[in-house]
Design a protein around this motif. Structure first.
Motif, mmCIF file in Angstrom:
data_model
loop_
_atom_site.group_PDB
_atom_site.id
_atom_site.type_symbol
_atom_site.label_atom_id
_atom_site.label_comp_id
_atom_site.label_asym_id
_atom_site.label_seq_id
_atom_site.Cartn_x
_atom_site.Cartn_y
_atom_site.Cartn_z
ATOM 1 N N GLY A 1 0.878 -1.187 0.008
ATOM 2 C CA GLY A 1 -0.070 -0.052 0.171
ATOM 3 C C GLY A 1 0.646 1.235 0.082
ATOM 4 O O GLY A 1 2.110 1.185 -0.179
ATOM 5 N N VAL B 1 -3.748 -2.681 -0.385
ATOM 6 C CA VAL B 1 -4.421 -3.770 -1.170
ATOM 7 C C VAL B 1 -4.025 -5.019 -0.215
ATOM 8 O O VAL B 1 -2.605 -5.443 -0.263
ATOM 9 C CB VAL B 1 -4.201 -4.012 -2.438
ATOM 10 N N THR C 1 -9.111 -4.098 -1.360
ATOM 11 C CA THR C 1 -8.697 -2.780 -1.144
ATOM 12 C C THR C 1 -9.386 -1.752 0.114
ATOM 13 O O THR C 1 -10.361 -2.206 0.385
ATOM 14 C CB THR C 1 -8.659 -1.927 -2.598
#
Length: 114
Positions: free
Chosen positions: A34, A50, A56
């Motif tokens: 991320g 994610v 997500t």
């Protein structure tokens, strides 16, 4: 484990940028990849992540404008940023979580200004 972020720069309000982060080293079973950011005088904050088997997650401030994606084969994570605002100006850090260990990249500066 090393993380190399790229793609930052100067962009006008309303513009777009794409950040990339490449992970290398002894990487097994990546749990999460991320992006976080830190604006001058502020704490580091989550932008988007994610997570394997989960999906997500986005900060409310970037929902609908930023898109995170991940290439598992290449151990890379991307952040497509659109409709950028001056408030998005910050150093953006790539993050990698493997099991219970977290790794940070060196950061890439994004400046949104006219």
């Amino acid at each position: 484990v090393q993380l190399q972020a790229s793609g930052g720069g100067l962009v006008q309000p309303g513009g777009s940028l794409r950040l990339s982060c490449a992970a290398s080293g002894n990487i097994f079973s990546i749990r999460v990849m991320g992006w976080y950011r830190q604006a001058p005088g502020k704490q580091r904050e989550l932008v988007a992540t994610v997570t394997s088997g989960v999906g997500t997650r986005y900060a409310d401030s970037v929902k609908g404008r930023f898109t995170i994606s991940r290439d598992n084969a290449k151990n890379m994570v991307y952040l497509q940023m659109s409709s950028l605002e001056p408030e998005d100006t910050a150093v953006y850090f790539c993050y990698l979580g493997v099991a219970s260990i977290g790794y940070w990249g060196q950061g890439t500066l994004v400046t949104v200004s006219s």
